[in-house]
Design an enzyme around this catalytic site. Structure first.
Site, short mmCIF file in Angstrom:
data_model
loop_
_atom_site.label_atom_id
_atom_site.label_comp_id
_atom_site.label_asym_id
_atom_site.label_seq_id
_atom_site.Cartn_x
_atom_site.Cartn_y
_atom_site.Cartn_z
N CYS A 134 28.28 45.06 26.48
CA CYS A 134 29.65 45.01 26.84
C CYS A 134 30.31 44.28 25.81
O CYS A 134 31.44 44.14 25.58
CB CYS A 134 29.74 44.50 28.25
N CYS A 142 29.83 48.38 30.02
CA CYS A 142 28.15 48.10 29.77
C CYS A 142 27.32 48.99 29.38
O CYS A 142 26.16 48.88 29.18
CB CYS A 142 27.50 47.15 30.98
N LYS A 208 23.08 42.09 40.56
CA LYS A 208 24.12 41.52 39.81
C LYS A 208 25.40 42.12 40.45
O LYS A 208 25.64 43.40 40.60
CB LYS A 208 24.30 41.98 38.43
N ARG A 218 34.00 36.38 30.43
CA ARG A 218 34.39 37.52 29.83
C ARG A 218 35.54 36.94 28.75
O ARG A 218 35.75 37.62 27.82
CB ARG A 218 34.92 38.32 30.86
N ARG A 230 33.91 47.32 36.51
CA ARG A 230 32.64 47.55 36.65
C ARG A 230 31.97 47.82 37.87
O ARG A 230 30.86 47.91 38.21
CB ARG A 230 31.79 46.17 36.03
N GLU A 246 17.20 47.14 45.13
CA GLU A 246 17.37 46.76 43.60
C GLU A 246 16.12 46.19 43.20
O GLU A 246 15.82 46.17 42.17
CB GLU A 246 18.93 46.17 43.37
N LYS A 261 22.79 37.06 40.73
CA LYS A 261 23.80 36.66 40.03
C LYS A 261 25.03 37.01 40.61
O LYS A 261 24.96 38.14 40.84
CB LYS A 261 23.69 36.88 38.58
N SER A 287 29.84 31.48 35.16
CA SER A 287 30.85 30.75 34.57
C SER A 287 31.89 30.10 35.78
O SER A 287 32.54 29.04 35.64
CB SER A 287 31.52 31.57 33.69
N TYR A 325 25.70 26.23 33.36
CA TYR A 325 26.48 25.68 32.32
C TYR A 325 26.26 24.14 32.67
O TYR A 325 26.77 23.30 31.68
CB TYR A 325 27.98 26.11 32.33
C1 PBG Z 1 26.85 41.07 30.88
C2 PBG Z 1 26.80 39.59 31.37
C3 PBG Z 1 27.92 38.86 32.21
C4 PBG Z 1 27.63 37.66 32.45
C5 PBG Z 1 26.38 37.71 31.85
N1 PBG Z 1 25.99 38.74 31.18
C6 PBG Z 1 29.38 39.41 32.33
C7 PBG Z 1 29.51 40.49 33.07
O1 PBG Z 1 29.34 41.10 33.88
O2 PBG Z 1 30.72 41.09 32.66
C8 PBG Z 1 28.40 36.87 32.96
C9 PBG Z 1 27.90 35.38 33.09
C10 PBG Z 1 28.72 34.33 33.53
O3 PBG Z 1 30.08 34.52 34.17
O4 PBG Z 1 28.51 33.21 33.33
N2 PBG Z 1 26.40 40.80 29.64
#
Ligand code: PBG
Length: 337
Positions: A134, A142, A208, A218, A230, A246, A261, A287, A325
């Site tokens: 992505c 992705c 996820k 993002r 997504r 999964e 996550k 994040s 973080y």
């Molecule tokens: C995809 C990826 C994402 C995150 C980590 N790896 C973003 C997504 O699915 O758009 C998000 C991590 C975060 O929000 O801290 N490469």
């Protein structure tokens, strides 16, 4: 309050006694730590690290206060600081100079250079590479997509195999495929083994969710989709049984560590997966979770105690390690406690 205890006697009968119940006895200083069930240490944490091929000096990330996009050089310095705080691992995200339909710039560039440079200068630090398209595709999805915008599984898996191999060649310790592409774990495992990288571990984002908590990330890596979303490959937040399926699939395909996550809104999923499978679990406190707490702490509405309580809750739910973080801040705080 009093409670009746049933004590065994020499006969089959039981004798009932009444004693006051005082759970607070175990909460006194000293005893409190002896009976503590969950611990939080710097060694449990993984710190995100962003590298940007377009930069000559580090640039602050507006959506993630306290975070920078690094050059390869400053990423190495940051890596050394992270290890100095006893944090054992980083997860690396890259921003390329060019994006195209197939994400071809993921095959060589700033992430591979960073892995190589950190491995040379800070060899004791474990390097995890987020493995996805992505950040590298012009459309932000992705995987490789068809005219209708649907992910094409086979060419995407082929691409992920090649990216993972390039990370392994650069010296990565753990490959973390994050695109929720069906079959990605098995495809990458077999390719790495074929290329004799059987010592490289796999930590797939097995569970996820299609979450609104990724927005600051993002923004940080410029990976917003130019159309659609997504939800065709990331999981429905309403589902829990599906998470178990999964995880089972990813384990069958060769996953070493299972990632879940986001973390905070999905503590029930972490708990359930830990109860169901006896495997290491990584929780990614994403994040948006950082943004919420950061904002409240920076405004003085919460103290940084909220950071420790939150990280502890994720461990208590069953996570063995946490991508956060707050990793550096928490490690510093833990050292001075
Ligand atoms: C995809 C990826 C994402 C995150 C980590 N790896 C973003 C997504 O699915 O758009 C998000 C991590 C975060 O929000 O801290 N490469």
């Amino acid at each position: 309050m009093t409670t009746s205890y049933a004590l065994p006697t020499s006969s089959l009968n039981v004798r009932l006694i009444n004693v006051p119940v005082r759970p607070a006895r175990l909460r006194q200083k000293g005893i409190r730590t002896l009976v503590r069930e969950t611990s939080l240490q710097a060694q449990d944490l993984i710190c995100p690290l962003f590298v940007d091929e377009n930069l000559r000096t580090p640039a602050p990330i507006r959506s993630l206060p306290g975070f920078c996009r690094h050059t390869v050089e400053t990423a190495v310095r940051e890596a050394a600081d992270i290890l100095e705080l006893d944090i054992p691992a980083v997860i690396v995200f890259g921003m390329p100079r060019d994006k195209d339909e197939t994400g071809s710039s993921a095959l060589s560039g700033v992430v591979q250079d960073t892995i190589c440079a950190i491995k040379t200068s800070v060899p004791e630090l474990t390097i995890i590479a987020d493995t996805c398209l992505c950040e590298y595709t012009s459309h932000g999805h992705c995987g490789i997509i068809d005219e209708a915008g649907v992910i094409r599984t086979e060419p995407t898996l082929d691409m992920l195999q090649r990216i993972a191999t390039s990370y392994a060649r650069a010296g990565v310790d753990i490959v973390a495929p994050s695109g929720m592409i069906d079959g990605m774990v098995g495809a990458i495992r077999s390719k790495l083994d074929e290329e004799r990288f059987d010592a490289v571990s796999l930590m797939p984002y097995a569970v996820k969710y299609c979450s609104s908590f990724y927005d600051p990330f993002r923004d940080a890596v410029d990976s917003k989709c130019t159309f659609g979303d997504r939800s065709a490959y990331q999981m429905d937040p309403a589902n829990s049984n599906e998470a178990v399926r999964e995880v089972r699939l990813d384990l069958e395909e060769g996953a070493d560590i299972i990632m879940i996550k986001p973390a905070l809104p999905y503590l029930d999923i972490i708990y359930r997966v830990k109860q169901t499978f006896d495997v290491p679990i990584a929780a990614y406190s994403v994040s948006g979770e950082y943004a919420m707490l950061r904002a409240a702490i920076d405004k003085g509405q919460l103290t940084d105690e909220a950071i420790f309580e939150t990280l502890l809750s994720i461990k208590r739910a069953g996570a063995d390690m946490i991508i956060s973080y707050f990793a550096k801040e928490a490690a510093r705080g833990l050292a001075s406690r």
